[in-house]
Design a protein around this motif. Sequence first.
Motif, PDB file in Angstrom:
ATOM      1  N   MET A   1       2.046   8.552  15.261  1.00  0.00           N
ATOM      2  CA  MET A   1       1.057   9.428  14.598  1.00  0.00           C
ATOM      3  C   MET A   1       1.814  10.498  13.820  1.00  0.00           C
ATOM      4  N   VAL A   2       1.661  10.497  12.520  1.00  0.00           N
ATOM      5  CA  VAL A   2       2.422  11.430  11.692  1.00  0.00           C
ATOM      6  C   VAL A   2       2.127  12.893  12.061  1.00  0.00           C
ATOM      7  N   LEU A   3       0.893  13.153  12.522  1.00  0.00           N
ATOM      8  CA  LEU A   3       0.522  14.537  12.847  1.00  0.00           C
ATOM      9  C   LEU A   3       1.218  15.057  14.106  1.00  0.00           C
TER      10      LEU A   3
ATOM     11  N   GLN B   1      -8.755  -4.106  11.585  1.00  0.00           N
ATOM     12  CA  GLN B   1      -9.741  -3.942  12.667  1.00  0.00           C
ATOM     13  C   GLN B   1     -10.671  -2.741  12.455  1.00  0.00           C
ATOM     14  N   TYR B   2     -10.531  -2.041  11.331  1.00  0.00           N
ATOM     15  CA  TYR B   2     -11.256  -0.766  11.189  1.00  0.00           C
ATOM     16  C   TYR B   2     -12.762  -0.936  10.979  1.00  0.00           C
ATOM     17  N   ASN B   3     -13.203  -2.115  10.579  1.00  0.00           N
ATOM     18  CA  ASN B   3     -14.648  -2.317  10.453  1.00  0.00           C
ATOM     19  C   ASN B   3     -15.245  -2.947  11.715  1.00  0.00           C
TER      20      ASN B   3
ATOM     21  N   ASN C   1       2.488 -13.625   0.748  1.00  0.00           N
ATOM     22  CA  ASN C   1       1.055 -13.419   0.515  1.00  0.00           C
ATOM     23  C   ASN C   1       0.293 -13.991   1.703  1.00  0.00           C
ATOM     24  N   TYR C   2      -0.329 -13.103   2.511  1.00  0.00           N
ATOM     25  CA  TYR C   2      -0.985 -13.581   3.744  1.00  0.00           C
ATOM     26  C   TYR C   2      -2.279 -14.337   3.466  1.00  0.00           C
ATOM     27  N   LYS C   3      -2.735 -14.285   2.198  1.00  0.00           N
ATOM     28  CA  LYS C   3      -3.995 -14.986   1.885  1.00  0.00           C
ATOM     29  C   LYS C   3      -3.739 -16.431   1.466  1.00  0.00           C
TER      30      LYS C   3
ATOM     31  N   GLY D   1      -7.774  -3.371  -3.313  1.00  0.00           N
ATOM     32  CA  GLY D   1      -7.809  -3.171  -4.769  1.00  0.00           C
ATOM     33  C   GLY D   1      -6.667  -2.312  -5.287  1.00  0.00           C
ATOM     34  N   ASN D   2      -5.927  -1.699  -4.392  1.00  0.00           N
ATOM     35  CA  ASN D   2      -4.843  -0.787  -4.811  1.00  0.00           C
ATOM     36  C   ASN D   2      -3.473  -1.437  -4.711  1.00  0.00           C
ATOM     37  N   VAL D   3      -2.587  -0.977  -5.607  1.00  0.00           N
ATOM     38  CA  VAL D   3      -1.152  -1.226  -5.444  1.00  0.00           C
ATOM     39  C   VAL D   3      -0.548   0.166  -5.299  1.00  0.00           C
TER      40      VAL D   3
ATOM     41  N   GLU E   1       0.724 -11.267  -7.091  1.00  0.00           N
ATOM     42  CA  GLU E   1       1.151 -10.196  -7.998  1.00  0.00           C
ATOM     43  C   GLU E   1       1.777  -9.044  -7.202  1.00  0.00           C
ATOM     44  N   LYS E   2       1.148  -8.688  -6.083  1.00  0.00           N
ATOM     45  CA  LYS E   2       1.710  -7.626  -5.232  1.00  0.00           C
ATOM     46  C   LYS E   2       3.081  -8.048  -4.702  1.00  0.00           C
ATOM     47  N   CYS E   3       3.200  -9.319  -4.292  1.00  0.00           N
ATOM     48  CA  CYS E   3       4.497  -9.815  -3.797  1.00  0.00           C
ATOM     49  C   CYS E   3       5.561  -9.674  -4.878  1.00  0.00           C
TER      50      CYS E   3
ATOM     51  N   GLY F   1       0.809  -1.209   0.000  1.00  0.00           N
ATOM     52  CA  GLY F   1       0.000   0.000   0.000  1.00  0.00           C
ATOM     53  C   GLY F   1       0.847   1.266   0.000  1.00  0.00           C
ATOM     54  N   ALA F   2       0.163   2.399   0.187  1.00  0.00           N
ATOM     55  CA  ALA F   2       0.835   3.704   0.097  1.00  0.00           C
ATOM     56  C   ALA F   2       1.978   3.802   1.106  1.00  0.00           C
ATOM     57  N   CYS F   3       1.675   3.626   2.377  1.00  0.00           N
ATOM     58  CA  CYS F   3       2.719   3.765   3.409  1.00  0.00           C
ATOM     59  C   CYS F   3       3.676   2.577   3.380  1.00  0.00           C
TER      60      CYS F   3
HETATM   61  P1  NDP Z   1      -2.946   1.326   1.844  1.00  0.00           P
HETATM   62  O1  NDP Z   1      -2.558   1.991   0.594  1.00  0.00           O
HETATM   63  O2  NDP Z   1      -1.978   0.387   2.499  1.00  0.00           O
HETATM   64  O3  NDP Z   1      -4.333   0.601   1.598  1.00  0.00           O
HETATM   65  C1  NDP Z   1      -4.879  -0.266   2.520  1.00  0.00           C
HETATM   66  C2  NDP Z   1      -4.358  -1.708   2.307  1.00  0.00           C
HETATM   67  O4  NDP Z   1      -4.649  -2.468   3.458  1.00  0.00           O
HETATM   68  C3  NDP Z   1      -5.054  -2.454   1.181  1.00  0.00           C
HETATM   69  O5  NDP Z   1      -4.435  -2.212  -0.057  1.00  0.00           O
HETATM   70  C4  NDP Z   1      -4.959  -3.925   1.612  1.00  0.00           C
HETATM   71  O6  NDP Z   1      -3.860  -4.550   0.951  1.00  0.00           O
HETATM   72  C5  NDP Z   1      -4.677  -3.836   3.115  1.00  0.00           C
HETATM   73  N1  NDP Z   1      -5.730  -4.495   3.904  1.00  0.00           N
HETATM   74  C6  NDP Z   1      -7.054  -4.234   3.895  1.00  0.00           C
HETATM   75  N2  NDP Z   1      -7.708  -5.048   4.772  1.00  0.00           N
HETATM   76  C7  NDP Z   1      -6.746  -5.853   5.312  1.00  0.00           C
HETATM   77  C8  NDP Z   1      -6.789  -6.924   6.268  1.00  0.00           C
HETATM   78  N3  NDP Z   1      -7.927  -7.298   6.856  1.00  0.00           N
HETATM   79  N4  NDP Z   1      -5.618  -7.527   6.585  1.00  0.00           N
HETATM   80  C9  NDP Z   1      -4.470  -7.141   6.019  1.00  0.00           C
HETATM   81  N5  NDP Z   1      -4.356  -6.143   5.106  1.00  0.00           N
HETATM   82  C10 NDP Z   1      -5.496  -5.503   4.767  1.00  0.00           C
HETATM   83  O7  NDP Z   1      -3.328   2.435   2.937  1.00  0.00           O
HETATM   84  P2  NDP Z   1      -2.335   3.481   3.597  1.00  0.00           P
HETATM   85  O8  NDP Z   1      -0.951   3.217   3.199  1.00  0.00           O
HETATM   86  O9  NDP Z   1      -2.905   4.817   3.386  1.00  0.00           O
HETATM   87  O10 NDP Z   1      -2.476   3.134   5.157  1.00  0.00           O
HETATM   88  C11 NDP Z   1      -1.834   1.988   5.699  1.00  0.00           C
HETATM   89  C12 NDP Z   1      -1.992   1.992   7.208  1.00  0.00           C
HETATM   90  O11 NDP Z   1      -1.329   3.123   7.740  1.00  0.00           O
HETATM   91  C13 NDP Z   1      -3.428   2.067   7.682  1.00  0.00           C
HETATM   92  O12 NDP Z   1      -3.589   1.242   8.799  1.00  0.00           O
HETATM   93  C14 NDP Z   1      -3.579   3.524   8.079  1.00  0.00           C
HETATM   94  O13 NDP Z   1      -4.574   3.721   9.043  1.00  0.00           O
HETATM   95  C15 NDP Z   1      -2.194   3.815   8.604  1.00  0.00           C
HETATM   96  N6  NDP Z   1      -1.808   5.218   8.611  1.00  0.00           N
HETATM   97  C16 NDP Z   1      -1.325   5.714   9.780  1.00  0.00           C
HETATM   98  C17 NDP Z   1      -0.877   6.988   9.869  1.00  0.00           C
HETATM   99  C18 NDP Z   1      -0.303   7.439  11.151  1.00  0.00           C
HETATM  100  O14 NDP Z   1      -0.008   8.621  11.335  1.00  0.00           O
HETATM  101  N7  NDP Z   1      -0.128   6.553  12.089  1.00  0.00           N
HETATM  102  C19 NDP Z   1      -0.958   7.907   8.722  1.00  0.00           C
HETATM  103  C20 NDP Z   1      -1.408   7.263   7.500  1.00  0.00           C
HETATM  104  C21 NDP Z   1      -1.834   5.963   7.472  1.00  0.00           C
HETATM  105  P3  NDP Z   1      -3.721  -6.178   0.823  1.00  0.00           P
HETATM  106  O15 NDP Z   1      -3.964  -6.521  -0.591  1.00  0.00           O
HETATM  107  O16 NDP Z   1      -2.311  -6.410   1.248  1.00  0.00           O
HETATM  108  O17 NDP Z   1      -4.737  -6.779   1.748  1.00  0.00           O
END
Ligand code: NDP
Length: 348
Positions: free
Chosen positions: A289-291, A259-261, A208-210, A337-339, A192-194, A166-168
């Motif tokens: 926390m980046v902020l 855990q966000y849902n 790949n955790y899946k 859905g994102n890379v 593919e992501k790996c 993902g992004a971070c």
């Molecule tokens: P991402 O670009 O990483 O997108 C989210 C990714 O999470 C998805 O692509 C998916 O990839 C993965 N994911 C979704 N559900 C699950 C699951 N149940 N188990 C494992 N992986 C899952 O998002 P960001 O880079 O923007 O954010 C990444 C993390 O960093 C988040 O937790 C976010 O809250 C946190 N964050 C924290 C900040 C801080 O200041 N502490 C600031 C910004 C972000 P996959 O295909 O691998 O499942």
Amino acid sequence: MLTVQRVVLSSRPGKNGHPSPDNFRVEETSLCTELKQGEVLVRTVYLSVDPYMRCRMNDDTGADYLLPWRLEECIDGGGVGVVEASKNTQLATGDIVTSFNWHWQTHDVIHGNCVQKVDPRMVDGHLSYVLGAVGMPGLTALLGVREKGHVTCGAGQTMVISGASGACGSLAGQIGRLDGCERVVGICGSDEKCRILVSQLGFTAAVNYKKGDISKALRDNCPNGVDIYFDNVGGPISDTVISQMNSGGHVILCGQISQYNKDVPYPPPLSEETQEALRRKNITRDRFMVLNYMDKHKEGLELLSHWVKTGQIKVLETVANGIENMGVAFCSMMTGGNVGKQIVKISD
Ligand code: NDP
């Protein structure tokens, strides 16, 4: 008057529900473009969708620094755009500006004090990077690694990153490598992501955790154990990583997206076994926390910009098109859905 499109929150998924594109609605509205002193008319170019937004979909975000989005009101988040008209002495037509509270709207009238001016040279003309590698996610990766990771160049450390594609995560792994980790191992959700992490971003290995036994795959790829864990996801993946960490290791507690849902506090409680492993092995696990590091953002963005422009960091993005796809893009990002950074392009 200008006819604009905007996105409102039409319903909430509920604290224990999965978000759906139906929670968002696109509507047309009229924008008065007569500017008051200090205001600018901006055209939105890119909008960001981010995991923290899931909390803003609830009545109560559970965090004092985040306000819930209000029903039937225009949503806001990270955005970047162009000034099309200005009554602000600091901003001119054609300037690029950004904000963490950009309305999900095709055009907007805002006070110039509510946006930051961007030097497009910082991102080599790639404006979307302002929302990614040379923006908040980049700073999260950089400052997370530097403030909480305790990387020592030449010490032969192994860093594991969850949410690695993902992004971070994709940036954190590359920064771990640049800062001198010997092995950088990513965990993500598809083969593919790996493949991309290893072949394009220079990760040592990816899991790949899946698929299959992640405990075994991690052990195979981290023969000397894990010294630093950049945790984006929490839950069972993190329990597994922590169980393989070395004494004196460091967890960078960045996020817990798995855990966000769920209606749990942040950070979600750990199992007794994982707490015991942290205690026994004297592993630090400080919330990051980046902020909280605003004083380090300017310098951090300059370093990220330098790395991106010199090709030391590769930037991955997934770009959706059109304001009507904001909700779809958000839900897609939440389910993998994102890379790289999920962006939505609103205008050219
Ligand atoms: P991402 O670009 O990483 O997108 C989210 C990714 O999470 C998805 O692509 C998916 O990839 C993965 N994911 C979704 N559900 C699950 C699951 N149940 N188990 C494992 N992986 C899952 O998002 P960001 O880079 O923007 O954010 C990444 C993390 O960093 C988040 O937790 C976010 O809250 C946190 N964050 C924290 C900040 C801080 O200041 N502490 C600031 C910004 C972000 P996959 O295909 O691998 O499942």
